[in-house]
Design a protein around this motif. Structure first.
Motif, PDB file in Angstrom:
ATOM      1  N   LYS A   1     -18.753  -2.401  -0.886  1.00 50.83           N
ATOM      2  CA  LYS A   1     -17.316  -2.244  -1.130  1.00 50.83           C
ATOM      3  C   LYS A   1     -16.820  -3.485  -1.850  1.00 50.83           C
ATOM      4  O   LYS A   1     -16.994  -4.607  -1.389  1.00 50.83           O
ATOM      5  N   LEU A   2     -16.178  -3.265  -2.998  1.00 48.02           N
ATOM      6  CA  LEU A   2     -15.582  -4.342  -3.780  1.00 48.02           C
ATOM      7  C   LEU A   2     -14.091  -4.064  -3.863  1.00 48.02           C
ATOM      8  O   LEU A   2     -13.671  -3.031  -4.393  1.00 48.02           O
ATOM      9  N   ALA A   3     -13.298  -4.973  -3.306  1.00 46.61           N
ATOM     10  CA  ALA A   3     -11.847  -4.795  -3.272  1.00 46.61           C
ATOM     11  C   ALA A   3     -11.170  -5.957  -3.988  1.00 46.61           C
ATOM     12  O   ALA A   3     -11.796  -6.957  -4.324  1.00 46.61           O
ATOM     13  N   THR A   4      -9.875  -5.803  -4.228  1.00 41.97           N
ATOM     14  CA  THR A   4      -9.062  -6.872  -4.799  1.00 41.97           C
ATOM     15  C   THR A   4      -7.663  -6.765  -4.220  1.00 41.97           C
ATOM     16  O   THR A   4      -7.318  -5.746  -3.605  1.00 41.97           O
ATOM     17  N   ASP A   5      -6.848  -7.805  -4.384  1.00 37.96           N
ATOM     18  CA  ASP A   5      -5.505  -7.735  -3.822  1.00 37.96           C
ATOM     19  C   ASP A   5      -4.539  -6.972  -4.710  1.00 37.96           C
ATOM     20  O   ASP A   5      -3.484  -6.547  -4.251  1.00 37.96           O
ATOM     21  N   ASP A   6      -4.892  -6.755  -5.980  1.00 39.43           N
ATOM     22  CA  ASP A   6      -4.032  -5.950  -6.845  1.00 39.43           C
ATOM     23  C   ASP A   6      -4.844  -5.408  -8.020  1.00 39.43           C
ATOM     24  O   ASP A   6      -5.331  -6.181  -8.848  1.00 39.43           O
ATOM     25  N   LEU A   7      -4.961  -4.097  -8.109  1.00 37.76           N
ATOM     26  CA  LEU A   7      -5.776  -3.481  -9.159  1.00 37.76           C
ATOM     27  C   LEU A   7      -5.172  -3.701 -10.542  1.00 37.76           C
ATOM     28  O   LEU A   7      -5.894  -3.957 -11.514  1.00 37.76           O
ATOM     29  N   GLY A   8      -3.843  -3.612 -10.663  1.00 35.65           N
ATOM     30  CA  GLY A   8      -3.211  -3.821 -11.953  1.00 35.65           C
ATOM     31  C   GLY A   8      -3.431  -5.229 -12.478  1.00 35.65           C
ATOM     32  O   GLY A   8      -3.683  -5.429 -13.667  1.00 35.65           O
TER      33      GLY A   8
ATOM     34  N   ALA B   1     -11.015  -0.552  -4.353  1.00 37.19           N
ATOM     35  CA  ALA B   1      -9.789  -0.434  -3.563  1.00 37.19           C
ATOM     36  C   ALA B   1      -8.921  -1.659  -3.733  1.00 37.19           C
ATOM     37  O   ALA B   1      -9.391  -2.753  -4.032  1.00 37.19           O
ATOM     38  N   ASP B   2      -7.639  -1.434  -3.548  1.00 35.06           N
ATOM     39  CA  ASP B   2      -6.629  -2.473  -3.473  1.00 35.06           C
ATOM     40  C   ASP B   2      -6.449  -2.812  -1.990  1.00 35.06           C
ATOM     41  O   ASP B   2      -6.472  -1.924  -1.133  1.00 35.06           O
ATOM     42  N   LEU B   3      -6.280  -4.088  -1.686  1.00 35.55           N
ATOM     43  CA  LEU B   3      -6.144  -4.482  -0.287  1.00 35.55           C
ATOM     44  C   LEU B   3      -4.965  -3.795   0.385  1.00 35.55           C
ATOM     45  O   LEU B   3      -5.018  -3.461   1.576  1.00 35.55           O
TER      46      LEU B   3
ATOM     47  N   GLY C   1       0.805  -1.214   0.000  1.00 39.96           N
ATOM     48  CA  GLY C   1       0.000   0.000   0.000  1.00 39.96           C
ATOM     49  C   GLY C   1       0.834   1.257   0.000  1.00 39.96           C
ATOM     50  O   GLY C   1       0.429   2.295  -0.533  1.00 39.96           O
ATOM     51  N   GLN C   2       2.022   1.173   0.578  1.00 40.14           N
ATOM     52  CA  GLN C   2       2.913   2.322   0.649  1.00 40.14           C
ATOM     53  C   GLN C   2       3.918   2.355  -0.500  1.00 40.14           C
ATOM     54  O   GLN C   2       4.835   3.176  -0.503  1.00 40.14           O
ATOM     55  N   GLY C   3       3.740   1.457  -1.475  1.00 44.41           N
ATOM     56  CA  GLY C   3       4.533   1.493  -2.695  1.00 44.41           C
ATOM     57  C   GLY C   3       5.958   1.021  -2.558  1.00 44.41           C
ATOM     58  O   GLY C   3       6.824   1.432  -3.331  1.00 44.41           O
ATOM     59  N   ARG C   4       6.207   0.116  -1.601  1.00 43.73           N
ATOM     60  CA  ARG C   4       7.577  -0.318  -1.344  1.00 43.73           C
ATOM     61  C   ARG C   4       7.822  -1.766  -1.773  1.00 43.73           C
ATOM     62  O   ARG C   4       8.610  -2.478  -1.143  1.00 43.73           O
ATOM     63  N   VAL C   5       7.144  -2.205  -2.830  1.00 42.55           N
ATOM     64  CA  VAL C   5       7.348  -3.558  -3.353  1.00 42.55           C
ATOM     65  C   VAL C   5       7.397  -3.493  -4.874  1.00 42.55           C
ATOM     66  O   VAL C   5       7.056  -2.467  -5.477  1.00 42.55           O
ATOM     67  N   GLU C   6       7.802  -4.598  -5.477  1.00 44.82           N
ATOM     68  CA  GLU C   6       7.816  -4.691  -6.944  1.00 44.82           C
ATOM     69  C   GLU C   6       7.160  -6.006  -7.352  1.00 44.82           C
ATOM     70  O   GLU C   6       7.543  -7.071  -6.865  1.00 44.82           O
TER      71      GLU C   6
END
Length: 324
Positions: free
Chosen positions: A245-252, A271-273, A36-41
């Motif tokens: 609310k409909l979420a997923t583990d990765d929007l891309g 939302a992304d989880l 969520g904080q953008g620290r993965v690839e």
């Protein structure tokens, strides 16, 4: 670290490490915060498809905070059940993030099952009512078992209703999970009986590009949470559209799958989880919200689990060193 050998962990080795479900849930919670904080690839998983509804996917990911880098090569073949073979099979490779040298090769079947259940639990922690106590399970195979086990780690469950297309599979599930978790598991004869009135719902059948969904709008109760780990195999577009609310583990990755022909009638997730865990998007806000998390199964979940398996295996002296 040796650079001339790689540690091989077969399925028995991986299971012998005995990494408990609570530890996997905590690892995935921490990973989703990093995501969520953008620290993965993690790129969307590419794959090949040798027969209808079958897949072989490559799933790479990098989690700097865990020093976990690697790739999973995983297959799913719906016809395997008739052959007496598991639906999901695969291997996972970990690499040293400083040198790129492989450090471990391990069976990925157990990891895939456990991390999938753990991801459902992470989603439920943020999207389900904390007082949830009843579960509906549709499809009573490996994923049905791991998802129920994971949910039992977070919720004070009282009742479970289970449905499977094969009654004998549901009966075995009920007997095994009742004994393992100390729960009252009732086998029901129709999918609707598993969904209606349940606080938590999991569907875990084979993933189909041309699904024939049966879960309609109105089945999922107000205030309930659902985790379709089989994409849209069981859920109609109207049922998904009913979610507050409909979420997923990765929007891309969700967009990638939609371009491949899945989720044709599914609304866009809100939302992304990772965003929810990081507090960038809200989780459950009202008692009566219907919430659904379509977890696609992402490589970050595998790496967050596999790195713990490898480290514990090294500590315990489990596995076979193989020459590189």
């Amino acid at each position: 670290m040796t650079t001339d050998t790689v540690l091989y962990l077969n399925r028995r080795d991986v299971e012998q490490v005995d990494l408990g479900m609570p530890a996997i849930i905590d690892a995935l919670e921490a990973m989703f915060l990093e995501k969520g904080q953008g620290r993965v690839e993690m790129p969307p998983k590419p794959g090949i498809h040798t027969s209808p509804d079958a897949f072989i996917h490559a799933m790479p990911a990098w989690i700097p905070s865990l020093e976990a880098a690697g790739v999973k090569w995983i297959s799913g073949y719906p016809g395997n059940q008739a052959r007496g073979l598991p639906y999901i099979n695969g291997l996972l490779i970990l690499n040293d993030p400083q040198t790129g040298i492989p450090t471990a090769i391990m069976d990925a079947t157990w990891i895939t099952a456990q991390r999938t259940g753990a991801a459902t639990a992470v989603a439920a922690r943020h999207l389900a009512r904390p007082e949830s106590e009843s579960v509906g399970i549709i499809a009573c195979g490996v994923q049905g078992r791991s998802n129920l086990e994971a949910l039992s780690c977070l919720f004070d469950l009282k009742t479970v209703r289970a449905f499977d297309l094969h009654r004998e599979v549901a009966d075995r599930f009920a007997a095994a999970m009742s004994e393992k978790l100390g729960l009252d598991v009732e086998v029901v004869g129709e999918p609707r009986q598993a969904v209606t009135g349940a606080d938590l719902v999991v569907t875990s059948g084979p993933i189909r590009e041309e699904p024939e969904p049966v879960i309609e709008a109105g089945w999922l109760a107000p205030g309930a949470f659902a985790s379709p780990v089989d994409f849209d195999a069981y859920w109609t577009g109207d049922a998904f559209a009913e979610a507050d609310k409909l979420a997923t583990d990765d929007l891309g990755q969700f967009d990638y799958y939609r371009r491949q022909g899945y989720f044709r009638d599914t609304p866009e997730p809100q939302a992304d989880l990772g965003q929810i865990v990081a507090g960038l998007k809200p989780g459950r806000e009202r008692e009566d919200e219907r919430t659904i998390a379509i977890n696609l199964g992402i490589a970050l979940e595998d790496m967050a689990t596999a790195i713990l398996v490898w480290r514990r295996a090294v500590e315990m002296g489990i596995g076979t060193p193989l020459p590189l």
